[in-house]
Design a protein around this motif. Structure first.
Motif, PDB file in Angstrom:
ATOM      1  N   LEU A 141       0.796 -15.787  -3.647  1.00  8.02           N
ATOM      2  CA  LEU A 141       0.991 -16.084  -2.225  1.00  8.02           C
ATOM      3  C   LEU A 141       1.179 -14.792  -1.429  1.00  8.02           C
ATOM      4  O   LEU A 141       0.600 -14.622  -0.352  1.00  8.02           O
ATOM      5  N   CYS A 142       2.001 -13.909  -1.959  1.00  8.57           N
ATOM      6  CA  CYS A 142       2.252 -12.624  -1.297  1.00  8.57           C
ATOM      7  C   CYS A 142       0.970 -11.793  -1.221  1.00  8.57           C
ATOM      8  O   CYS A 142       0.653 -11.202  -0.181  1.00  8.57           O
ATOM      9  N   ARG A 143       0.233 -11.764  -2.319  1.00 12.39           N
ATOM     10  CA  ARG A 143      -1.003 -10.990  -2.396  1.00 12.39           C
ATOM     11  C   ARG A 143      -2.030 -11.527  -1.401  1.00 12.39           C
ATOM     12  O   ARG A 143      -2.740 -10.753  -0.751  1.00 12.39           O
ATOM     13  N   ASP A 144      -2.129 -12.847  -1.286  1.00 13.28           N
ATOM     14  CA  ASP A 144      -3.078 -13.455  -0.361  1.00 13.28           C
ATOM     15  C   ASP A 144      -2.802 -13.001   1.073  1.00 13.28           C
ATOM     16  O   ASP A 144      -3.729 -12.619   1.794  1.00 13.28           O
ATOM     17  N   VAL A 199      -3.742  -9.256   1.448  1.00 14.38           N
ATOM     18  CA  VAL A 199      -5.193  -9.061   1.571  1.00 14.38           C
ATOM     19  C   VAL A 199      -5.654  -9.374   2.995  1.00 14.38           C
ATOM     20  O   VAL A 199      -6.458  -8.633   3.578  1.00 14.38           O
ATOM     21  N   LYS A 200      -5.142 -10.455   3.564  1.00 12.03           N
ATOM     22  CA  LYS A 200      -5.526 -10.834   4.926  1.00 12.03           C
ATOM     23  C   LYS A 200      -5.077  -9.789   5.942  1.00 12.03           C
ATOM     24  O   LYS A 200      -5.836  -9.433   6.852  1.00 12.03           O
ATOM     25  N   LYS A 201      -3.859  -9.271   5.761  1.00 11.91           N
ATOM     26  CA  LYS A 201      -3.378  -8.238   6.684  1.00 11.91           C
ATOM     27  C   LYS A 201      -4.129  -6.928   6.460  1.00 11.91           C
ATOM     28  O   LYS A 201      -4.388  -6.197   7.414  1.00 11.91           O
ATOM     29  N   LEU A 202      -4.500  -6.649   5.231  1.00 11.05           N
ATOM     30  CA  LEU A 202      -5.299  -5.460   4.944  1.00 11.05           C
ATOM     31  C   LEU A 202      -6.645  -5.558   5.650  1.00 11.05           C
ATOM     32  O   LEU A 202      -7.149  -4.570   6.195  1.00 11.05           O
ATOM     33  N   HIS A 203      -7.214  -6.747   5.684  1.00 12.26           N
ATOM     34  CA  HIS A 203      -8.464  -6.966   6.412  1.00 12.26           C
ATOM     35  C   HIS A 203      -8.274  -6.721   7.904  1.00 12.26           C
ATOM     36  O   HIS A 203      -9.068  -6.040   8.551  1.00 12.26           O
ATOM     37  N   ASP A 204      -7.205  -7.290   8.459  1.00 14.44           N
ATOM     38  CA  ASP A 204      -6.976  -7.212   9.904  1.00 14.44           C
ATOM     39  C   ASP A 204      -6.568  -5.829  10.373  1.00 14.44           C
ATOM     40  O   ASP A 204      -7.008  -5.377  11.437  1.00 14.44           O
ATOM     41  N   ILE A 231       8.419 -12.873   1.619  1.00 12.30           N
ATOM     42  CA  ILE A 231       7.055 -12.419   1.330  1.00 12.30           C
ATOM     43  C   ILE A 231       6.862 -11.001   1.849  1.00 12.30           C
ATOM     44  O   ILE A 231       6.303 -10.140   1.159  1.00 12.30           O
ATOM     45  N   ALA A 232       7.348 -10.743   3.057  1.00  9.32           N
ATOM     46  CA  ALA A 232       7.230  -9.404   3.639  1.00  9.32           C
ATOM     47  C   ALA A 232       7.968  -8.366   2.797  1.00  9.32           C
ATOM     48  O   ALA A 232       7.471  -7.248   2.608  1.00  9.32           O
ATOM     49  N   ILE A 233       9.136  -8.722   2.274  1.00 10.51           N
ATOM     50  CA  ILE A 233       9.882  -7.772   1.444  1.00 10.51           C
ATOM     51  C   ILE A 233       9.111  -7.459   0.164  1.00 10.51           C
ATOM     52  O   ILE A 233       9.046  -6.302  -0.265  1.00 10.51           O
TER      53      ILE A 233
END
Length: 180
Positions: A14-17, A20-25, A69-71
């Motif tokens: 869940l954290c990785r997903d 990845v989305k924030k890495l894209h953005d 998740i952020a931590i």
């Protein structure tokens, strides 16, 4: 123990997903952050969790789950920054970032399994609020180690504290996802 490993892997996925989305953005814009700034970012997240736990209500439409998740994700960012040093630009490819993310997530899992063996899953009897307090304590320890420029006499370094923050956050997420 097998169930704990599966739950850990589920939560990390869940954290990785989200990572990845924030890495894209945003790309790896976090590469400019010095480790002390990453520590402060984790502090903000943990402090918000404690505030929500204490007040019983959140006015911003993100709860405790998103902060844990952020931590996890900032903890892994912190480990990457300790290894690579901070940069002046977004200097890593998505593949490089994700390989580092996966390596540190695996290291956190291995550490958790080893400690879980020795402590006999004591974390399952703890309250989520205790994880929050332990994360905050680890942050204050990390800040002290950073003030000492890493020159501790007997203590583990910043990296070990980041790993513990990741694992306490995973424990909180497991309890939120799967119940007590």
């Amino acid at each position: 123990m097998k169930e704990t490993k599966q739950q850990f892997e589920h939560v990390i996925a869940l954290c990785r997903d989200l990572f990845v989305k924030k890495l894209h953005d945003y790309g790896a814009a976090w590469r400019i952050m010095r480790p002390s700034s990453v520590t402060d970012q984790i502090f903000i997240k943990a402090n918000r969790i404690r505030s929500i736990e204490t007040k019983g209500v959140a006015l911003v439409d993100e709860g405790v789950r998103s902060e844990f998740i952020a931590i996890v994700n900032y903890g892994i960012i912190g480990l990457i920054q300790l290894e690579k040093g901070y940069a002046e630009t977004d200097d890593l490819s998505v593949d490089e970032v994700m390989a580092l993310y996966d390596r540190y997530a695996q290291s956190a899992l291995e550490l958790m399994l080893a400690k879980n063996h020795d402590y006999d899953e004591a974390w399952r009897s703890m309250r989520i609020t205790s994880y929050t307090d332990l994360i905050l304590m680890k942050i204050y320890r990390t800040k002290q180690i950073e003030l000492l420029s890493g020159a501790t006499l007997v203590s583990e370094g910043v990296d070990a504290n980041y790993m513990d923050m990741i694992n306490y956050s995973v424990f909180g997420l497991i309890k939120l996802e799967f119940g007590e």
